[in-house]
Design a protein around this motif. Structure first.
Motif, PDB file in Angstrom:
ATOM      1  N   GLN A   1      24.890 -20.558   3.161  1.00  0.00           N
ATOM      2  CA  GLN A   1      24.241 -20.732   1.880  1.00  0.00           C
ATOM      3  C   GLN A   1      22.766 -20.335   1.953  1.00  0.00           C
ATOM      4  N   ALA A   2      22.145 -20.667   3.071  1.00  0.00           N
ATOM      5  CA  ALA A   2      20.731 -20.311   3.229  1.00  0.00           C
ATOM      6  C   ALA A   2      20.554 -18.795   3.244  1.00  0.00           C
ATOM      7  N   GLN A   3      21.493 -18.081   3.883  1.00  0.00           N
ATOM      8  CA  GLN A   3      21.409 -16.620   3.938  1.00  0.00           C
ATOM      9  C   GLN A   3      21.562 -16.023   2.542  1.00  0.00           C
ATOM     10  N   THR A   4      22.511 -16.537   1.773  1.00  0.00           N
ATOM     11  CA  THR A   4      22.714 -16.066   0.404  1.00  0.00           C
ATOM     12  C   THR A   4      21.484 -16.342  -0.447  1.00  0.00           C
ATOM     13  N   PHE A   5      20.919 -17.540  -0.288  1.00  0.00           N
ATOM     14  CA  PHE A   5      19.708 -17.886  -1.023  1.00  0.00           C
ATOM     15  C   PHE A   5      18.571 -16.921  -0.680  1.00  0.00           C
ATOM     16  N   ASN A   6      18.384 -16.615   0.582  1.00  0.00           N
ATOM     17  CA  ASN A   6      17.324 -15.695   1.011  1.00  0.00           C
ATOM     18  C   ASN A   6      17.544 -14.291   0.448  1.00  0.00           C
ATOM     19  N   GLN A   7      18.812 -13.867   0.335  1.00  0.00           N
ATOM     20  CA  GLN A   7      19.110 -12.551  -0.242  1.00  0.00           C
ATOM     21  C   GLN A   7      18.722 -12.530  -1.720  1.00  0.00           C
ATOM     22  N   PHE A   8      19.056 -13.615  -2.428  1.00  0.00           N
ATOM     23  CA  PHE A   8      18.677 -13.706  -3.842  1.00  0.00           C
ATOM     24  C   PHE A   8      17.160 -13.731  -4.000  1.00  0.00           C
ATOM     25  N   LEU A   9      16.479 -14.424  -3.117  1.00  0.00           N
ATOM     26  CA  LEU A   9      15.031 -14.496  -3.160  1.00  0.00           C
ATOM     27  C   LEU A   9      14.407 -13.115  -2.940  1.00  0.00           C
ATOM     28  N   THR A  10      14.927 -12.368  -1.984  1.00  0.00           N
ATOM     29  CA  THR A  10      14.444 -11.011  -1.715  1.00  0.00           C
ATOM     30  C   THR A  10      14.684 -10.111  -2.913  1.00  0.00           C
ATOM     31  N   LEU A  11      15.850 -10.204  -3.512  1.00  0.00           N
ATOM     32  CA  LEU A  11      16.177  -9.395  -4.694  1.00  0.00           C
ATOM     33  C   LEU A  11      15.246  -9.736  -5.856  1.00  0.00           C
ATOM     34  N   THR A  12      14.987 -11.007  -6.057  1.00  0.00           N
ATOM     35  CA  THR A  12      14.091 -11.441  -7.130  1.00  0.00           C
ATOM     36  C   THR A  12      12.684 -10.886  -6.918  1.00  0.00           C
ATOM     37  N   GLU A  13      12.195 -10.907  -5.693  1.00  0.00           N
ATOM     38  CA  GLU A  13      10.874 -10.365  -5.391  1.00  0.00           C
ATOM     39  C   GLU A  13      10.818  -8.868  -5.671  1.00  0.00           C
ATOM     40  N   GLN A  14      11.881  -8.145  -5.339  1.00  0.00           N
ATOM     41  CA  GLN A  14      11.926  -6.704  -5.588  1.00  0.00           C
ATOM     42  C   GLN A  14      11.914  -6.413  -7.086  1.00  0.00           C
ATOM     43  N   ILE A  15      12.682  -7.161  -7.839  1.00  0.00           N
ATOM     44  CA  ILE A  15      12.747  -6.953  -9.292  1.00  0.00           C
ATOM     45  C   ILE A  15      11.407  -7.269  -9.942  1.00  0.00           C
ATOM     46  N   SER A  16      10.777  -8.373  -9.538  1.00  0.00           N
ATOM     47  CA  SER A  16       9.495  -8.729 -10.154  1.00  0.00           C
ATOM     48  C   SER A  16       8.426  -7.703  -9.818  1.00  0.00           C
ATOM     49  N   GLY A  17       8.522  -7.040  -8.688  1.00  0.00           N
ATOM     50  CA  GLY A  17       7.578  -5.997  -8.329  1.00  0.00           C
ATOM     51  C   GLY A  17       7.725  -4.759  -9.182  1.00  0.00           C
ATOM     52  N   GLN A  18       8.880  -4.574  -9.804  1.00  0.00           N
ATOM     53  CA  GLN A  18       9.144  -3.417 -10.653  1.00  0.00           C
ATOM     54  C   GLN A  18       8.925  -3.716 -12.131  1.00  0.00           C
ATOM     55  N   GLU A  19       8.575  -4.945 -12.446  1.00  0.00           N
ATOM     56  CA  GLU A  19       8.400  -5.349 -13.834  1.00  0.00           C
ATOM     57  C   GLU A  19       7.224  -4.609 -14.463  1.00  0.00           C
ATOM     58  N   ILE A  20       7.416  -4.142 -15.660  1.00  0.00           N
ATOM     59  CA  ILE A  20       6.366  -3.456 -16.409  1.00  0.00           C
ATOM     60  C   ILE A  20       5.698  -4.483 -17.316  1.00  0.00           C
ATOM     61  N   GLN A  21       4.400  -4.532 -17.284  1.00  0.00           N
ATOM     62  CA  GLN A  21       3.642  -5.505 -18.066  1.00  0.00           C
ATOM     63  C   GLN A  21       3.363  -4.958 -19.470  1.00  0.00           C
ATOM     64  N   TRP A  22       4.412  -4.857 -20.283  1.00  0.00           N
ATOM     65  CA  TRP A  22       4.265  -4.298 -21.631  1.00  0.00           C
ATOM     66  C   TRP A  22       3.277  -5.098 -22.469  1.00  0.00           C
ATOM     67  N   SER A  23       3.221  -6.410 -22.247  1.00  0.00           N
ATOM     68  CA  SER A  23       2.336  -7.229 -23.082  1.00  0.00           C
ATOM     69  C   SER A  23       0.873  -6.808 -22.921  1.00  0.00           C
ATOM     70  N   LYS A  24       0.477  -6.369 -21.732  1.00  0.00           N
ATOM     71  CA  LYS A  24      -0.900  -5.904 -21.534  1.00  0.00           C
ATOM     72  C   LYS A  24      -1.166  -4.646 -22.358  1.00  0.00           C
ATOM     73  N   LEU A  25      -0.188  -3.751 -22.397  1.00  0.00           N
ATOM     74  CA  LEU A  25      -0.334  -2.537 -23.205  1.00  0.00           C
ATOM     75  C   LEU A  25      -0.439  -2.897 -24.686  1.00  0.00           C
ATOM     76  N   LEU A  26       0.435  -3.768 -25.150  1.00  0.00           N
ATOM     77  CA  LEU A  26       0.420  -4.163 -26.556  1.00  0.00           C
ATOM     78  C   LEU A  26      -0.893  -4.830 -26.931  1.00  0.00           C
ATOM     79  N   ASP A  27      -1.388  -5.695 -26.058  1.00  0.00           N
ATOM     80  CA  ASP A  27      -2.664  -6.359 -26.322  1.00  0.00           C
ATOM     81  C   ASP A  27      -3.795  -5.348 -26.432  1.00  0.00           C
ATOM     82  N   ARG A  28      -3.776  -4.340 -25.576  1.00  0.00           N
ATOM     83  CA  ARG A  28      -4.841  -3.326 -25.597  1.00  0.00           C
ATOM     84  C   ARG A  28      -4.783  -2.498 -26.878  1.00  0.00           C
TER      85      ARG A  28
END
Length: 107
Positions: A1-28
């Motif tokens: 279970q710990a290994q699966t949790f760590n895989q999900f955590l790694t995936l979440t970190e990768q996805i958040s690193g690819q997130e586009i901050q559209w709200s900053k563009l809209l605010d500008r």
């Protein structure tokens, strides 16, 4: 279970690193609009970096000045407002469509 949790955590970190901050563009874009401009729609394609800004201005000059502010903004490499994209209403206000080209998705 710990290994699966760590895989999900790694995936979440990768996805958040690819997130586009559209709200900053809209605010500008909202800040650049200023007085006399009402924004109705803003859209952008994350792949082509093409976008549009549709709105209303108190008059044609206000719309052109807004386009100029967008051109000078470092987030955009281009802003285009052909006269065919300006429709004057009976009260003198205008509806406009500005085509923009984003320089980057890193806002």
């Amino acid at each position: 279970q710990a290994q699966t949790f760590n895989q999900f955590l790694t995936l979440t970190e990768q996805i958040s690193g690819q997130e586009i901050q559209w709200s900053k563009l809209l605010d500008r874009v909202r800040a650049l609009a200023g007085i006399g401009i009402r924004l109705d729609r803003i859209s952008a394609d994350g792949k082509s970096l093409d976008g549009i800004v549709i709105g209303q201005a108190t008059n044609e000059l206000a719309a052109l000045n807004f386009k100029t502010r967008l051109e000078k903004e470092s987030l955009f490499s281009n802003a285009s407002l052909p006269l065919s994209n300006i429709n004057t209403k009976a009260d003198g206000s205008v509806i406009f469509t500005i085509a923009v080209k984003l320089k980057t998705l890193n806002f």
